[in-house]
Design an enzyme around this catalytic site. Structure first.
Site, PDB file in Angstrom:
ATOM      1  N   LYS A  87      26.282  -5.657 -32.958  1.00  0.00           N
ATOM      2  CA  LYS A  87      25.599  -6.768 -33.646  1.00  0.00           C
ATOM      3  C   LYS A  87      24.224  -7.005 -33.047  1.00  0.00           C
ATOM      4  CE  LYS A  87      29.942  -9.224 -34.300  1.00  0.00           C
ATOM      5  NZ  LYS A  87      30.699 -10.316 -33.676  1.00  0.00           N
ATOM      6  N   ARG A 108      30.305   1.364 -17.383  1.00  0.00           N
ATOM      7  CA  ARG A 108      29.771   2.702 -17.641  1.00  0.00           C
ATOM      8  C   ARG A 108      28.793   2.557 -18.795  1.00  0.00           C
ATOM      9  NH1 ARG A 108      32.509   8.508 -18.064  1.00  0.00           N
ATOM     10  NH2 ARG A 108      32.546   8.081 -15.839  1.00  0.00           N
ATOM     11  N   HIS A 136      27.300   7.703  -9.794  1.00  0.00           N
ATOM     12  CA  HIS A 136      28.721   7.513 -10.073  1.00  0.00           C
ATOM     13  C   HIS A 136      29.406   7.416  -8.705  1.00  0.00           C
ATOM     14  CE1 HIS A 136      32.476   7.528 -11.970  1.00  0.00           C
ATOM     15  NE2 HIS A 136      32.542   8.743 -12.469  1.00  0.00           N
TER      16      HIS A 136
END
Lengths: 310, 157
Positions: A87, A108, A136
């Site tokens: 949206k 993530r 990561h």
């Protein structure tokens, strides 16, 4: 971290050697709980907000498992398509709202730096579960934990990183962390996929010796760990070139025979490791994937407890 | 005071003279300093002879005294620049530029996939990891930015 009161885990560079050692030590205590041999409710009533803008299988499930094994629960979304991003809501607002509901956030995202940005925008701890081609850190911590558990140490090792060293985000943070521990490394990759200069710059600052080569055979005898990554077909404009390289870096029992090393892989594997390696003392990648659970349990426990102390 | 024949440009009465700017970088410097503004007249000399540097650029800003913190960011492209504060034609203060440890909001991250290159309300931040030649690291995406990347951003033509 309990050691220096860090709120978040965004990049391996934020952690000191002492922090990493501490997390790995706590992970060891978590292992019986992760294996369902002991029960824990240490995070009972706590909620982990999961903001997964990109699909993930292992990392997401391992975070969910870690939270639930400690008695907590999870909320959030597992792909951007079902979030309010469709949206037009920006990341800042979505993260702000979830931070009002949850005790910690795992994110993530496809953009690099997204996790750092969220961490600066909210008051609860934030864990980076991969930001684009960036960091990561929990993968790196579980990689180190695997070496510690299987090889028995994180120092005086020789680790060889094989495959796509240019685009593979896991190898960048892993090389940095290993350099912090003074581990000697070999980088084996086709010329097109060599370790980026900025990573080499960081490693040289940490004073470790690094060897770059295209020939995998030359490193086998000295390696304790062969850390293999996937070479993606898309990186090569010429399919013939790809197939030559793919064969040159194929890990099978013929290659490993007579060596004394373990093979690790962040997964998913495509065809860079032959299936015949799976059930041998060489192939340790499934065990490695399991270790993601106790390591993430340690991180969740430390960060959520820390945030209560502050 | 120097004799008029040595001066390439007219002396200023009150204001700031930025001297020893790397040759051909004066226009980049005034861009970084967001000049000219309505209140100050700016004179530029480019590629003038310098005994120390071979050739250099000079920027004179009439009617405005720049504070050193304000000017330090020009060290990104003119690391040898000196700042002279002039009152009644006399230099009353002379200082060198020092690259700060962090550069906020001036540069854009050259990584198109960095979160700062989206519509999110976020400021850019770079830490200075090397001063000569300058190398910066993006606080957000951690990518390295070199001297060439920086100069490309201040390219005017």
């Amino acid at each position: 971290m309990v050691v220096n009161h860090q709120k978040d885990i965004i990049s391996i560079k934020d952690l000191s050697k002492k922090d990493i050692d501490y997390i790995l030590k706590v992970a060891e205590k978590m292992e019986p709980i992760a294996r369902s041999k002991k029960r824990s409710t240490v995070l009972g009533g706590k909620m982990l907000g999961m903001l997964f803008y990109e699909p993930s299988t292992r990392t997401r499930i391992s975070f969910e498992t870690a939270m639930k094994r400690l008695g907590g629960s999870t909320i959030g979304f597992l792909e951007a398509g079902v979030s309010s991003a469709t949206k037009g809501e920006n990341l800042h607002d979505t993260a702000k709202i979830i931070s009002e509901y949850a005790d910690a956030i795992v994110i993530r995202h496809n953009m690099e730096g997204a996790a750092r940005y969220v961490a600066d925008s909210v008051d609860v701890p934030v864990i980076n579960a991969g930001d684009g081609a960036g960091q990561h850190p929990t993968q790196t911590l579980l990689d180190l934990y695997t070496m510690k558990r299987i090889v028995g140490k994180t120092k005086d090792l020789h680790v060889s990183l094989v495959g796509d060293l240019k685009y593979g985000r896991t190898v960048h943070s892993l090389a940095y962390a290993l350099a912090m521990f003074g581990v000697d490394m070999s980088f084996i990759s086709p010329r097109e996929l060599r370790m980026p200069k900025d990573v080499l710059h960081d490693l040289s600052k940490l004073g470790v010796s690094v060897e770059e080569t295209e020939n995998i055979n030359s490193v086998l005898d000295k390696s304790d760990v062969l850390y293999v990554t996937r070479i993606q077909k898309e990186r090569f404009p010429d399919p013939e070139e790809y197939s030559k390289i793919k064969d040159a870096y194929m890990i099978d029992l013929k290659l490993l025979k007579g060596t004394d090393l373990i093979v690790m892989h962040p997964l998913p594997r495509v065809n860079e490791i032959a299936y015949e390696v799976d059930n041998t003392p060489y192939g340790r990648y499934f065990e490695q994937a399991f270790y993601g659970v106790p390591v993430r349990m340690a991180i969740l426990d430390l960060l959520i407890k820390n945030s209560e102390e502050i | 005071m120097k004799t008029p024949k040595e001066l390439k440009v007219k002396p200023i009465r009150n204001g700031t003279v930025i001297d020893h700017i790397t040759a051909n970088k004066a226009l980049n410097v005034i861009k970084i300093l967001e000049l000219p503004s309505e209140k100050s007249a700016v004179t530029i000399a480019m590629n003038v002879h310098s005994s120390k540097m071979g050739s250099k650029d000079i920027v004179k800003i009439e009617g405005r005294e720049l504070k050193s913190g304000e000017v330090d960011k020009i060290a990104l492209i003119a690391p040898n620049a000196t700042i002279n504060i002039v009152r009644e034609y006399e230099i009353v203060d002379k200082s060198e530029v020092h690259l700060p440890d962090e550069i906020k909001n001036i540069l854009e991250c050259p990584n198109p996939n960095c979160i700062t290159n989206t519509d999110e309300p976020v400021e850019t931040r770079f830490s200075v990891i090397e001063k000569e030649p300058v190398i910066l690291r993006c606080y957000h995406c951690e990518r390295i930015m070199t001297k060439e990347d920086i100069e490309a951003q201040f390219k005017l033509f």
